[in-house]
Design an enzyme around this catalytic site. Structure first.
Site, PDB file in Angstrom:
ATOM      1  N   GLY A  73      21.964   8.928 -28.880  1.00  0.00           N
ATOM      2  CA  GLY A  73      23.372   9.618 -28.583  1.00  0.00           C
ATOM      3  C   GLY A  73      24.525   9.394 -29.436  1.00  0.00           C
ATOM      4  N   GLY A  74      25.622   9.665 -28.717  1.00  0.00           N
ATOM      5  CA  GLY A  74      26.901   9.315 -29.271  1.00  0.00           C
ATOM      6  C   GLY A  74      27.469   8.201 -29.482  1.00  0.00           C
ATOM      7  CD  GLU A  88       0.355  10.786 -26.478  1.00  0.00           C
ATOM      8  OE1 GLU A  88       0.035  11.135 -25.347  1.00  0.00           O
ATOM      9  OE2 GLU A  88       1.709  11.052 -27.164  1.00  0.00           O
ATOM     10  CG  ASP A 133      -2.454  12.816 -24.023  1.00  0.00           C
ATOM     11  OD1 ASP A 133      -2.888  13.938 -24.455  1.00  0.00           O
ATOM     12  OD2 ASP A 133      -3.235  11.685 -24.289  1.00  0.00           O
ATOM     13  CD  GLN A 161      -2.416   9.942 -21.135  1.00  0.00           C
ATOM     14  OE1 GLN A 161      -1.372   9.631 -20.906  1.00  0.00           O
ATOM     15  NE2 GLN A 161      -3.276   9.271 -22.217  1.00  0.00           N
TER      16      GLN A 161
HETATM   17  N1  CAO Z   1     -20.088  21.673 -16.765  1.00  0.00           N
HETATM   18  C1  CAO Z   1     -20.464  22.126 -18.101  1.00  0.00           C
HETATM   19  N2  CAO Z   1     -19.813  22.128 -19.174  1.00  0.00           N
HETATM   20  C2  CAO Z   1     -18.686  21.636 -18.979  1.00  0.00           C
HETATM   21  C3  CAO Z   1     -18.159  21.402 -17.863  1.00  0.00           C
HETATM   22  C4  CAO Z   1     -18.885  21.310 -16.627  1.00  0.00           C
HETATM   23  N3  CAO Z   1     -18.426  20.958 -15.669  1.00  0.00           N
HETATM   24  N4  CAO Z   1     -16.887  20.737 -18.189  1.00  0.00           N
HETATM   25  C5  CAO Z   1     -16.519  20.900 -19.456  1.00  0.00           C
HETATM   26  N5  CAO Z   1     -17.774  21.564 -20.004  1.00  0.00           N
HETATM   27  C6  CAO Z   1     -17.754  21.677 -21.366  1.00  0.00           C
HETATM   28  C7  CAO Z   1     -17.070  22.909 -21.769  1.00  0.00           C
HETATM   29  O1  CAO Z   1     -17.427  24.236 -21.348  1.00  0.00           O
HETATM   30  C8  CAO Z   1     -16.894  22.629 -23.065  1.00  0.00           C
HETATM   31  O2  CAO Z   1     -17.942  23.215 -23.875  1.00  0.00           O
HETATM   32  P1  CAO Z   1     -18.048  24.214 -25.110  1.00  0.00           P
HETATM   33  O3  CAO Z   1     -17.022  23.828 -26.018  1.00  0.00           O
HETATM   34  O4  CAO Z   1     -19.463  24.566 -25.736  1.00  0.00           O
HETATM   35  O5  CAO Z   1     -17.608  25.689 -24.516  1.00  0.00           O
HETATM   36  C9  CAO Z   1     -16.991  21.311 -23.150  1.00  0.00           C
HETATM   37  O6  CAO Z   1     -17.507  20.719 -22.369  1.00  0.00           O
HETATM   38  C10 CAO Z   1     -15.553  20.414 -23.309  1.00  0.00           C
HETATM   39  O7  CAO Z   1     -15.120  20.844 -24.769  1.00  0.00           O
HETATM   40  P2  CAO Z   1     -13.698  20.343 -25.369  1.00  0.00           P
HETATM   41  O8  CAO Z   1     -13.459  21.071 -26.493  1.00  0.00           O
HETATM   42  O9  CAO Z   1     -12.709  20.250 -24.366  1.00  0.00           O
HETATM   43  O10 CAO Z   1     -14.056  18.813 -25.536  1.00  0.00           O
HETATM   44  P3  CAO Z   1     -13.844  17.810 -26.598  1.00  0.00           P
HETATM   45  O11 CAO Z   1     -14.394  16.197 -26.023  1.00  0.00           O
HETATM   46  O12 CAO Z   1     -14.572  18.339 -27.829  1.00  0.00           O
HETATM   47  O13 CAO Z   1     -12.345  17.866 -26.934  1.00  0.00           O
HETATM   48  C11 CAO Z   1     -10.278  17.769 -26.415  1.00  0.00           C
HETATM   49  C12 CAO Z   1     -11.290  17.147 -26.192  1.00  0.00           C
HETATM   50  C13 CAO Z   1      -9.050  16.711 -25.466  1.00  0.00           C
HETATM   51  C14 CAO Z   1      -9.663  17.452 -28.030  1.00  0.00           C
HETATM   52  C15 CAO Z   1      -9.927  18.925 -26.039  1.00  0.00           C
HETATM   53  O14 CAO Z   1     -10.340  19.285 -24.858  1.00  0.00           O
HETATM   54  C16 CAO Z   1      -8.628  19.626 -26.209  1.00  0.00           C
HETATM   55  O15 CAO Z   1      -8.235  20.035 -27.415  1.00  0.00           O
HETATM   56  N6  CAO Z   1      -7.972  19.972 -25.372  1.00  0.00           N
HETATM   57  C17 CAO Z   1      -6.567  20.407 -25.194  1.00  0.00           C
HETATM   58  C18 CAO Z   1      -5.562  19.712 -25.396  1.00  0.00           C
HETATM   59  C19 CAO Z   1      -5.327  18.609 -24.512  1.00  0.00           C
HETATM   60  O16 CAO Z   1      -5.355  18.571 -23.447  1.00  0.00           O
HETATM   61  N7  CAO Z   1      -5.566  17.546 -25.402  1.00  0.00           N
HETATM   62  C20 CAO Z   1      -5.184  16.248 -24.576  1.00  0.00           C
HETATM   63  C21 CAO Z   1      -6.373  15.470 -24.108  1.00  0.00           C
HETATM   64  S1  CAO Z   1      -5.894  14.009 -23.445  1.00  0.00           S
HETATM   65  O17 CAO Z   1      -5.799  12.913 -24.641  1.00  0.00           O
END
Ligand code: CAO
Length: 415
Positions: A246-247, A139, A168, A17
């Site tokens: 607020g106030g 979030e 988000d 998101q």
């Molecule tokens: N092709 C191949 N691999 C891909 C890819 C693609 N097109 N796009 C993503 N990937 C891989 C990445 O390389 C990564 O792999 P590695 O960790 O092995 O290097 C993996 O997919 C994505 O990892 P992630 O940590 O982003 O995914 P997750 O589901 O474990 O975590 C989230 C999700 C949201 C917690 C994490 O992305 C995060 O903390 N993001 C930053 C904060 C954020 O934006 N949070 C809000 C999310 S909205 O609620």
């Protein structure tokens, strides 16, 4: 007429998101947003909370309007070449993967700068540099770590998260501002730069008034909080129910029908400037001649009693009727509008804030259009792309691959 961001191309490596909120707004402003998704599966939200079998979820469709989708795995050899070319051809790259994910794909910031010194590289992470910068964040984690949850909820109750996606979508909005500032600076400097937003920071920014109150606590009780004058104040800003931030004192009061309608309520702010009109409307004109009631200071210790009196009146009116009476008296007030009511609200349809879109898999659905209105760059909402819908088009027109090159990439599983 053209769009504000015509000619700006975004390499969109976002998912879920926060990042998609940012790139969707840039797309509404007219940027060409190329959403890169993992071959075969795509953004995980395509199939989260699905309401229609085999169709992209509303989670996805409502966050990815006006974008083009390419499937690409930058971890393959052919994928790396294509990704490098996309970095060359784009103005901005946006990502919100877990910490270090883009580096692990083989594209640290130093390398990205080498490939395209004009590229603006924008990221969202849960935390900024510090003890938690390795953590993954969603979030509600951001709401808890950014100060929102500790200051939201009933007095004496548990910390509470809000339905507004301030972690988000709130962070995505902050990132939009950073990207636009960096694009503006690039006009003079010719150089791109790194833009980062931490979800904790963005939530804290939105909770600014609570940090204000934290500092006021050192100088005595927070007199506008319901805890004053009889309750206790501890060392930190307490939860304050529905009290106004607020106030001016405010509270949610019941309206006619509250026994069966969970949204038959109205928020009323007893602003000092409009107090005489409010007192007269609710049948308490006597307050105006009574020194126990006729100044904000006199009312302060008995705000609960005041809102009980107001509520006796609002319970005789439905919420829109109460609003209709109070608005002309300049009493700030807001009926509690349900999602059902907002979905039907004609004025929001007229302004394009709520839009109906047609989708080849799911049919018609409602989405929120661009809430930021530009007079010379109106946003038209287009449906979200199917997974990889524009892969060949982008590989041909942006990356410059010929059919053999595309075939080679396909054989390697790069697209
Ligand atoms: N092709 C191949 N691999 C891909 C890819 C693609 N097109 N796009 C993503 N990937 C891989 C990445 O390389 C990564 O792999 P590695 O960790 O092995 O290097 C993996 O997919 C994505 O990892 P992630 O940590 O982003 O995914 P997750 O589901 O474990 O975590 C989230 C999700 C949201 C917690 C994490 O992305 C995060 O903390 N993001 C930053 C904060 C954020 O934006 N949070 C809000 C999310 S909205 O609620």
């Amino acid at each position: 007429m053209g769009k504000a961001l015509d000619g700006v191309r975004i390499l969109d490596m976002t998912h879920v998101q926060s990042g998609p909120t940012c790139t969707q707004i840039l797309a509404w402003f007219g940027a060409d947003v190329i959403k890169v998704e993992r071959p075969g599966s795509g953004d995980i939200t395509r199939n989260q909370l699905r309401d229609v079998a085999d169709a992209d979820s509303l989670y996805f469709t409502m966050l990815n309007a006006n974008k083009r989708s390419i499937t690409l795995n930058p971890k393959t050899d052919a994928g790396k070449e294509i990704f490098t070319k996309l970095i060359e051809e784009c103005d901005v790259m946006v990502e919100n993967f877990g910490p270090g994910a883009i580096d692990r794909m083989g594209f640290p910031w130093e390398k990205i700068q080498e490939i395209n010194p004009r590229l603006i590289y924008a990221s969202i992470k849960g935390f900024g540099p510090g003890p938690y910068d390795d953590c993954k964040v969603y979030e509600n984690v951001a709401q808890c770590t950014g100060g929102a949850a500790s200051t939201t909820g009933q007095i004496g109750g548990v910390p509470m998260v809000t339905g507004a996606q301030i972690g988000d979508s709130g962070t995505g909005l902050h990132l939009v501002a950073g990207i636009l500032a960096a694009l503006f600076q690039r006009e003079a400097s010719g150089k791109g730069q790194r833009v980062t937003c931490a979800m904790q920071d963005s939530v804290l920014n939105l909770c600014r008034v609570k940090l204000r109150d934290q500092q006021r606590l050192a100088h005595g009780p927070l007199t506008e909080y319901p805890q004053y004058p009889n309750g206790e104040f501890g060392d930190a800003v307490p939860r304050a129910g529905n009290a106004s931030g607020g106030g001016q004192p405010g509270w949610i009061v019941k309206c006619k029908g509250w026994e069966t309608d969970p949204d038959a309520y109205i928020y009323i702010i007893a602003q000092a400037q409009a107090f005489s009109g409010l007192a007269e409307a609710i049948g308490r004109a006597d307050w105006l001649d009574d020194s126990e009631w006729n100044t904000p200071g006199a009312r302060l210790p008995k705000l609960a009693e005041m809102f009980e009196e107001i509520e006796k009146w609002t319970m005789t009116k439905d919420k829109m009727e109460a609003m209709g009476i109070l608005n002309p008296l300049n009493v700030p007030c807001g009926p509690i509008l349900s999602m059902g009511e907002l979905a039907q609200e004609e004025s929001l349809r007229q302004t394009g804030t709520v839009v109906e879109v047609d989708h080849p898999e799911r049919g018609k659905y409602l989405t929120i259009g661009n809430p930021i209105k530009l007079s010379d760059s109106p946003a038209e909402v287009e449906r979200s792309p199917l997974l990889g819908e524009h892969t060949e088009e982008i590989l041909t027109d942006v990356v410059g691959l010929d059919p053999e090159g595309i075939e080679r990439a396909r054989e390697q599983g790069a697209i």
